[in-house]
Scaffold this motif. Sequence first.
Motif, PDB file in Angstrom:
ATOM      1  N   MET A 179       0.828  -1.201   0.000  1.00 35.52           N
ATOM      2  CA  MET A 179       0.000   0.000   0.000  1.00 35.52           C
ATOM      3  C   MET A 179       0.865   1.255   0.000  1.00 35.52           C
ATOM      4  SD  MET A 179      -3.035   1.110  -0.066  1.00 35.52           S
ATOM      5  CE  MET A 179      -4.205   2.265   0.494  1.00 35.52           C
ATOM      6  N   GLU A 180       1.978   1.203   0.729  1.00 43.23           N
ATOM      7  CA  GLU A 180       2.862   2.365   0.821  1.00 43.23           C
ATOM      8  C   GLU A 180       3.355   2.800  -0.551  1.00 43.23           C
ATOM      9  OE1 GLU A 180       4.993   5.316   2.919  1.00 43.23           O
ATOM     10  OE2 GLU A 180       3.588   3.869   3.739  1.00 43.23           O
ATOM     11  N   HIS A 181       3.675   1.835  -1.429  1.00 43.88           N
ATOM     12  CA  HIS A 181       4.189   2.186  -2.750  1.00 43.88           C
ATOM     13  C   HIS A 181       3.153   2.940  -3.581  1.00 43.88           C
ATOM     14  CE1 HIS A 181       2.326  -1.765  -3.292  1.00 43.88           C
ATOM     15  NE2 HIS A 181       2.137  -1.441  -4.537  1.00 43.88           N
ATOM     16  N   LYS A 182       1.883   2.668  -3.368  1.00 43.70           N
ATOM     17  CA  LYS A 182       0.839   3.400  -4.082  1.00 43.70           C
ATOM     18  C   LYS A 182       0.789   4.859  -3.626  1.00 43.70           C
ATOM     19  CE  LYS A 182      -2.122  -0.602  -4.844  1.00 43.70           C
ATOM     20  NZ  LYS A 182      -3.410  -1.232  -4.512  1.00 43.70           N
ATOM     21  N   LEU A 183       0.922   5.057  -2.329  1.00 43.05           N
ATOM     22  CA  LEU A 183       0.914   6.435  -1.809  1.00 43.05           C
ATOM     23  C   LEU A 183       2.143   7.203  -2.284  1.00 43.05           C
ATOM     24  CD1 LEU A 183      -0.316   5.753   1.831  1.00 43.05           C
ATOM     25  CD2 LEU A 183      -1.619   6.756  -0.058  1.00 43.05           C
ATOM     26  N   GLU A 184       3.278   6.522  -2.323  1.00 37.85           N
ATOM     27  CA  GLU A 184       4.497   7.168  -2.804  1.00 37.85           C
ATOM     28  C   GLU A 184       4.375   7.512  -4.283  1.00 37.85           C
ATOM     29  OE1 GLU A 184       7.458   4.296  -1.759  1.00 37.85           O
ATOM     30  OE2 GLU A 184       7.443   4.873   0.358  1.00 37.85           O
ATOM     31  N   PHE A 185       3.775   6.612  -5.055  1.00 38.80           N
ATOM     32  CA  PHE A 185       3.544   6.910  -6.466  1.00 38.80           C
ATOM     33  C   PHE A 185       2.642   8.129  -6.609  1.00 38.80           C
ATOM     34  CE2 PHE A 185       0.577   6.749  -9.991  1.00 38.80           C
ATOM     35  CZ  PHE A 185       1.454   6.894 -11.054  1.00 38.80           C
ATOM     36  N   ALA A 186       1.578   8.181  -5.837  1.00 40.09           N
ATOM     37  CA  ALA A 186       0.639   9.301  -5.911  1.00 40.09           C
ATOM     38  C   ALA A 186       1.355  10.628  -5.626  1.00 40.09           C
ATOM     39  CB  ALA A 186      -0.514   9.098  -4.933  1.00 40.09           C
TER      40      ALA A 186
ATOM     41  N   ARG B 199       4.568  11.274  -6.088  1.00 42.54           N
ATOM     42  CA  ARG B 199       5.431  11.575  -7.241  1.00 42.54           C
ATOM     43  C   ARG B 199       4.598  12.094  -8.410  1.00 42.54           C
ATOM     44  NH1 ARG B 199       7.921   6.910  -5.275  1.00 42.54           N
ATOM     45  NH2 ARG B 199       6.808   5.584  -6.747  1.00 42.54           N
ATOM     46  N   LEU B 200       3.412  11.518  -8.611  1.00 41.98           N
ATOM     47  CA  LEU B 200       2.530  11.970  -9.683  1.00 41.98           C
ATOM     48  C   LEU B 200       2.091  13.406  -9.438  1.00 41.98           C
ATOM     49  CD1 LEU B 200       0.886  11.473 -12.244  1.00 41.98           C
ATOM     50  CD2 LEU B 200      -0.869  10.382 -10.822  1.00 41.98           C
ATOM     51  N   ARG B 201       1.680  13.715  -8.221  1.00 44.85           N
ATOM     52  CA  ARG B 201       1.277  15.096  -7.901  1.00 44.85           C
ATOM     53  C   ARG B 201       2.443  16.064  -8.082  1.00 44.85           C
ATOM     54  NH1 ARG B 201      -1.361  12.230  -3.730  1.00 44.85           N
ATOM     55  NH2 ARG B 201       0.248  12.830  -2.227  1.00 44.85           N
ATOM     56  N   ASP B 202       3.627  15.665  -7.608  1.00 50.71           N
ATOM     57  CA  ASP B 202       4.813  16.514  -7.753  1.00 50.71           C
ATOM     58  C   ASP B 202       5.140  16.749  -9.226  1.00 50.71           C
ATOM     59  OD1 ASP B 202       5.000  16.571  -4.989  1.00 50.71           O
ATOM     60  OD2 ASP B 202       6.668  15.133  -4.897  1.00 50.71           O
TER      61      ASP B 202
ATOM     62  N   GLY C 251       3.503  22.408 -14.313  1.00 50.34           N
ATOM     63  CA  GLY C 251       2.611  23.561 -14.329  1.00 50.34           C
ATOM     64  C   GLY C 251       1.139  23.199 -14.298  1.00 50.34           C
ATOM     65  N   LEU C 252       0.844  21.996 -13.855  1.00 48.56           N
ATOM     66  CA  LEU C 252      -0.547  21.533 -13.793  1.00 48.56           C
ATOM     67  C   LEU C 252      -1.011  21.442 -12.348  1.00 48.56           C
ATOM     68  CD1 LEU C 252      -0.213  18.575 -16.323  1.00 48.56           C
ATOM     69  CD2 LEU C 252      -1.189  20.834 -16.787  1.00 48.56           C
ATOM     70  N   GLU C 253      -2.256  21.751 -12.138  1.00 47.02           N
ATOM     71  CA  GLU C 253      -2.832  21.585 -10.810  1.00 47.02           C
ATOM     72  C   GLU C 253      -3.096  20.100 -10.583  1.00 47.02           C
ATOM     73  OE1 GLU C 253      -6.468  23.512  -8.196  1.00 47.02           O
ATOM     74  OE2 GLU C 253      -6.108  24.199 -10.242  1.00 47.02           O
ATOM     75  N   PRO C 254      -2.638  19.530  -9.478  1.00 45.74           N
ATOM     76  CA  PRO C 254      -2.795  18.087  -9.260  1.00 45.74           C
ATOM     77  C   PRO C 254      -4.207  17.698  -8.839  1.00 45.74           C
ATOM     78  CG  PRO C 254      -1.628  19.052  -7.418  1.00 45.74           C
ATOM     79  CD  PRO C 254      -1.847  20.154  -8.426  1.00 45.74           C
TER      80      PRO C 254
ATOM     81  N   GLU D 135      10.539   5.279 -15.058  1.00 49.28           N
ATOM     82  CA  GLU D 135      10.978   4.546 -13.863  1.00 49.28           C
ATOM     83  C   GLU D 135      11.030   5.450 -12.644  1.00 49.28           C
ATOM     84  OE1 GLU D 135      14.791   5.922 -15.885  1.00 49.28           O
ATOM     85  OE2 GLU D 135      12.892   5.102 -16.542  1.00 49.28           O
ATOM     86  N   VAL D 136      11.326   6.733 -12.852  1.00 48.98           N
ATOM     87  CA  VAL D 136      11.351   7.676 -11.732  1.00 48.98           C
ATOM     88  C   VAL D 136       9.926   7.953 -11.265  1.00 48.98           C
ATOM     89  CG1 VAL D 136      11.943  10.031 -11.032  1.00 48.98           C
ATOM     90  CG2 VAL D 136      13.554   8.683 -12.399  1.00 48.98           C
ATOM     91  N   LEU D 137       9.014   8.129 -12.203  1.00 53.32           N
ATOM     92  CA  LEU D 137       7.613   8.351 -11.828  1.00 53.32           C
ATOM     93  C   LEU D 137       7.078   7.140 -11.066  1.00 53.32           C
ATOM     94  CD1 LEU D 137       5.065  10.087 -11.947  1.00 53.32           C
ATOM     95  CD2 LEU D 137       4.557   9.043 -14.168  1.00 53.32           C
ATOM     96  N   ARG D 138       7.379   5.961 -11.533  1.00 46.41           N
ATOM     97  CA  ARG D 138       6.834   4.747 -10.910  1.00 46.41           C
ATOM     98  C   ARG D 138       7.517   4.390  -9.588  1.00 46.41           C
ATOM     99  NH1 ARG D 138       5.309   1.301  -8.295  1.00 46.41           N
ATOM    100  NH2 ARG D 138       4.390  -0.677  -8.841  1.00 46.41           N
ATOM    101  N   PHE D 139       8.868   4.500  -9.563  1.00 49.72           N
ATOM    102  CA  PHE D 139       9.598   3.990  -8.406  1.00 49.72           C
ATOM    103  C   PHE D 139      10.381   5.040  -7.630  1.00 49.72           C
ATOM    104  CE2 PHE D 139       9.333   0.397 -11.402  1.00 49.72           C
ATOM    105  CZ  PHE D 139       8.599  -0.474 -10.626  1.00 49.72           C
TER     106      PHE D 139
END
Length: 133
Positions: free
Chosen positions: A1-8, A10-13, A19-22, A72-76
């Motif tokens: 579960m932690e990896h999903k939160l970390e991905f989220a 990274r996606l927001r960042d 320049g996009l609102e997350p 790979e950076v976005l995912r991991f």
Amino acid sequence: MEHKLEFAQRLRDAMEAAGLEPRPGVLLNVFNAHYWGRSVSFQAASRWLRGEAIPAQDKLLVLAEVLKVEPEVLRFGQAVRHRVQEHRRRWDEGAGYQEREVFDTFLSLPAPQRKLVREIVMALAEVHAKPKG
């Protein structure tokens, strides 16, 4: 579960860096404009941003391209990139001409012979790793 939160995160960042609102609606529109497969739903984009799901590889590649970040950076995360770079550096520095010649020859062998060579090398490594005493 932690990896999903970390991905989220990274996606927001990555969205903010682009320049996009997350927000799910923003992600949905940007993603679907670039994805040639079946469109994703608002709920799917929302689940990605909340850390409840990670997109499939084909979708991840599109997200990375749109957000201008390595897949790979976005995912991991960055740590994976550093480990991969370190691994490549070890190969580049540790494998000379003779080793590369052996690797090329190994790769040209049929699968059963490659399996045998692997087993021999692993057995030698195991014997070498045992403490002498």
